[in-house]
Design a protein around this motif. Structure first.
Motif, PDB file in Angstrom:
ATOM      1  N   GLY A   1       0.803  -1.270   0.037  1.00 10.16           N
ATOM      2  CA  GLY A   1       0.179   0.086  -0.021  1.00 10.16           C
ATOM      3  C   GLY A   1       0.798   1.229   0.041  1.00 10.16           C
ATOM      4  N   SER A   2       0.050   2.516  -0.147  1.00  8.49           N
ATOM      5  CA  SER A   2       0.765   3.637  -0.313  1.00  8.49           C
ATOM      6  C   SER A   2       1.602   4.007   0.941  1.00  8.49           C
ATOM      7  CB  SER A   2      -0.015   4.752  -0.947  1.00  8.49           C
ATOM      8  OG  SER A   2      -1.124   4.741  -0.004  1.00  8.49           O
ATOM      9  N   THR A   3       2.529   4.583   0.962  1.00  9.95           N
ATOM     10  CA  THR A   3       3.258   5.290   2.262  1.00  9.95           C
ATOM     11  C   THR A   3       3.156   6.891   1.963  1.00  9.95           C
ATOM     12  OG1 THR A   3       5.190   5.534   3.599  1.00  9.95           O
ATOM     13  CG2 THR A   3       5.597   5.539   1.195  1.00  9.95           C
ATOM     14  N   LEU A   4       2.888   7.353   0.843  1.00  9.01           N
ATOM     15  CA  LEU A   4       2.630   8.613   0.464  1.00  9.01           C
ATOM     16  C   LEU A   4       2.069   9.008  -0.571  1.00  9.01           C
ATOM     17  CD1 LEU A   4       4.121  11.435   1.771  1.00  9.01           C
ATOM     18  CD2 LEU A   4       5.448  11.392  -0.465  1.00  9.01           C
ATOM     19  N   GLU A   5       0.589  10.022  -0.438  1.00  7.46           N
ATOM     20  CA  GLU A   5      -0.074  10.372  -1.652  1.00  7.46           C
ATOM     21  C   GLU A   5       0.143  11.675  -1.997  1.00  7.46           C
ATOM     22  OE1 GLU A   5      -4.189   8.880  -0.656  1.00  7.46           O
ATOM     23  OE2 GLU A   5      -3.326   7.103  -0.231  1.00  7.46           O
ATOM     24  N   THR A   6       0.299  11.977  -3.073  1.00  7.90           N
ATOM     25  CA  THR A   6       0.284  13.299  -3.855  1.00  7.90           C
ATOM     26  C   THR A   6      -0.615  13.627  -4.807  1.00  7.90           C
ATOM     27  OG1 THR A   6       1.662  12.660  -5.540  1.00  7.90           O
ATOM     28  CG2 THR A   6       2.814  13.277  -3.467  1.00  7.90           C
ATOM     29  N   LEU A   7      -1.195  14.897  -4.926  1.00 15.13           N
ATOM     30  CA  LEU A   7      -2.013  15.548  -5.615  1.00 15.13           C
ATOM     31  C   LEU A   7      -1.712  16.676  -6.190  1.00 15.13           C
ATOM     32  CD1 LEU A   7      -4.860  15.931  -7.087  1.00 15.13           C
ATOM     33  CD2 LEU A   7      -5.756  16.848  -4.836  1.00 15.13           C
ATOM     34  N   TYR A   8      -1.448  17.106  -7.359  1.00 17.44           N
ATOM     35  CA  TYR A   8      -0.672  18.054  -7.975  1.00 17.44           C
ATOM     36  C   TYR A   8      -2.013  18.999  -8.874  1.00 17.44           C
ATOM     37  CZ  TYR A   8       3.971  16.548  -6.935  1.00 17.44           C
ATOM     38  OH  TYR A   8       5.017  16.203  -6.352  1.00 17.44           O
ATOM     39  N   ASP A   9      -2.034  20.282  -8.434  1.00 17.38           N
ATOM     40  CA  ASP A   9      -3.168  21.002  -9.188  1.00 17.38           C
ATOM     41  C   ASP A   9      -2.245  21.605 -10.053  1.00 17.38           C
ATOM     42  OD1 ASP A   9      -4.623  23.018 -10.060  1.00 17.38           O
ATOM     43  OD2 ASP A   9      -4.703  24.233  -8.351  1.00 17.38           O
ATOM     44  N   LEU A  10      -2.270  21.202 -11.430  1.00 18.14           N
ATOM     45  CA  LEU A  10      -1.460  21.653 -12.405  1.00 18.14           C
ATOM     46  C   LEU A  10      -1.551  22.951 -13.201  1.00 18.14           C
ATOM     47  CD1 LEU A  10      -1.338  18.373 -14.489  1.00 18.14           C
ATOM     48  CD2 LEU A  10       0.317  19.012 -12.862  1.00 18.14           C
TER      49      LEU A  10
END
Length: 447
Positions: free
Chosen positions: A400-409
């Motif tokens: 599973g994920s250890t870090l999640e990222t979301l970019y507002d391009l």
């Protein structure tokens, strides 16, 4: 009467034929296919190896409670992709990742040797084998029946089945953990939000049956630790399986009011608090909740460069200010590998509102974890990009994920969740139960 009887017999034969076809395919699991439905063999070029069981046991230097040592720490990148070398690799990059390379000249992607490290307990493999001939979509694809653990559709025929595999994948039995999140503004400014979190999974528990599920996937709770002005505020969620049949239930304890309130809607396009308006409720864990607002299309499998074995950004003691650069997460802490992924498109249905008119999901063939998501606005323009940076929690085992990222391009901002480098490591044996996830429990803890 005879006509009706004939129709019933034809229908019964059709159902039996479908079951026989399913069984003829299901026997491939654990043979040429992995127990969860991935291709056992590597690729022809030798750049993707065969799956050999994944990382299912801890390395010799691991001790319970540690931040998981990196089994691949000695490896060096095979190559590095930046804006100058993008074109020769673009076909294997999600559109959002390619956009970051074009947008930010000092951003780069480090590509390492591929390791198919995803693993799960044997009982999850056994349950998945059972599901292959018993699980089915119901309520127009908005629910699943016939499964109580494991991947429901290891041989997916539709995009809906594939996205349910992500939603219902194994993530342990229960977890207590402390993590930090931050919405990083265009000027690089941010405030850390530290959360004490608990999850109790109902689906996937040892001995669970479909009848005992009672339309429940898991229970979730968090309490704010910092900053001090928010400390003590808390949220509890009871996550349903078929959310069209019974919506997700959520309650919030507000520290200033010192009372528990039922939240009317925490789903779909409702904005997540403390994300500076970047993230909607259904973007947690890359995608969650009912799939009814989108049309889903399974595009098939593709070899892609995706986040994988992200142990470096997981290591103990890394200052959070090192992770959070002005425009992006420090690329020197990230790891990418070449993996086969299922590509699934979701197109917003007419009559429904959402900031994203289309999403393209990239799901790991070995775990069904969503690794990346291209986000398009209603005009069809690429506007955002999500990534899940996973590791094998080999002490469970679970991937599973250890870090999640979301970019507002379009806005030059980004949101990060999961930073735990300076916190105690996940406790997968925390003494939790359903009684810990009620509004009454929230009220007791708040008081």
């Amino acid at each position: 009467m005879l006509k009706s009887l004939g129709a019933l017999l034809l229908a019964a034969c059709a159902l039996q034929a479908q079951a026989e076809i399913a069984e003829s395919q299901a026997v491939r699991l654990g043979k040429e296919l992995t127990p969860l439905g991935g291709e056992q063999a590597g690729n022809a070029a030798g750049t993707i190896p065969a799956w050999n069981g994944g990382l299912a046991t801890p390395p010799a230097d691991y001790r319970p409670g540690m931040h998981h040592p990196d089994p691949f720490a000695a490896e060096k990148p095979l190559y590095v992709i930046d804006g100058n070398t993008l074109e020769s690799h673009r076909a294997k990059l999600p559109a959002g990742l390619a956009d970051l390379l074009v947008r930010y000249p000092d951003y780069h992607v480090r590509v390492f040797p591929t390791h198919r490290s995803a693993a799960a307990p044997q009982r999850i493999y056994d349950a998945t084998r059972y599901n292959a001939t018993h699980a089915r979509l119901i309520s127009g694809g908005n629910g699943v029946e016939g499964a109580a653990a494991g991947i429901p559709f290891p041989l997916p025929a539709t995009g809906q089945e594939a996205i349910w595999n992500h939603i219902m994948r194994y993530r342990g039995d229960q977890i207590h953990f402390v993590t930090n999140q931050a919405a990083v503004l265009a000027n690089g400014g941010y405030n850390l939000l530290k959360l004490d979190r608990d999850v109790y999974f109902v689906y996937g528990r040892d001995g669970m049956t479909p009848q005992e599920l009672q339309n429940t996937l898991f229970y979730y709770k968090y309490t704010v630790i910092a900053p001090s002005r928010l400390a003590g505020s808390a949220l509890v969620v009871q996550e349903t399986l078929d959310q069209v049949l019974s919506i997700r239930k959520a309650w919030r304890f507000n520290r200033s009011e010192r009372r528990v309130r039922r939240l009317p809607m925490l789903a779909y396009d409702a904005l997540q608090p403390d994300t500076n308006g970047m993230a909607t409720a259904d973007m947690v864990d890359a995608y969650n909740g009912a799939p009814d607002r989108y049309e889903w299309t399974l595009r098939g499998k593709q070899e892609m460069l995706v986040p994988y074995n992200s142990y470096q950004v997981h290591q103990k003691g890394i200052p959070y200010e090192r992770i959070l650069k002005t425009k992006f997460v420090d690329p020197e802490l990230l790891r990418y590998e070449l993996h086969r992924v299922w590509v699934v498109d979701a197109e917003l249905r007419k009559g429904f509102g959402h900031p994203f008119g289309k999403r393209r999901f990239y799901l790991d063939e070995d775990s069904w974890q969503i690794l990346a998501v291209d986000l398009y606005d209603k005009a069809g323009q690429l506007s955002g990009f999500q990534e899940s940076h996973p590791i094998s929690y080999y002490d469970v085992p679970m991937f599973g994920s250890t870090l999640e990222t979301l970019y507002d391009l379009t806005g030059g901002r980004y949101f990060v969740d999961g930073m735990d480098n300076n916190e105690p490591m996940y406790d997968f044996h925390a003494p939790l139960g359903p009684r810990d996830f009620t509004p009454q429990a929230l009220r007791r803890e708040g008081i």
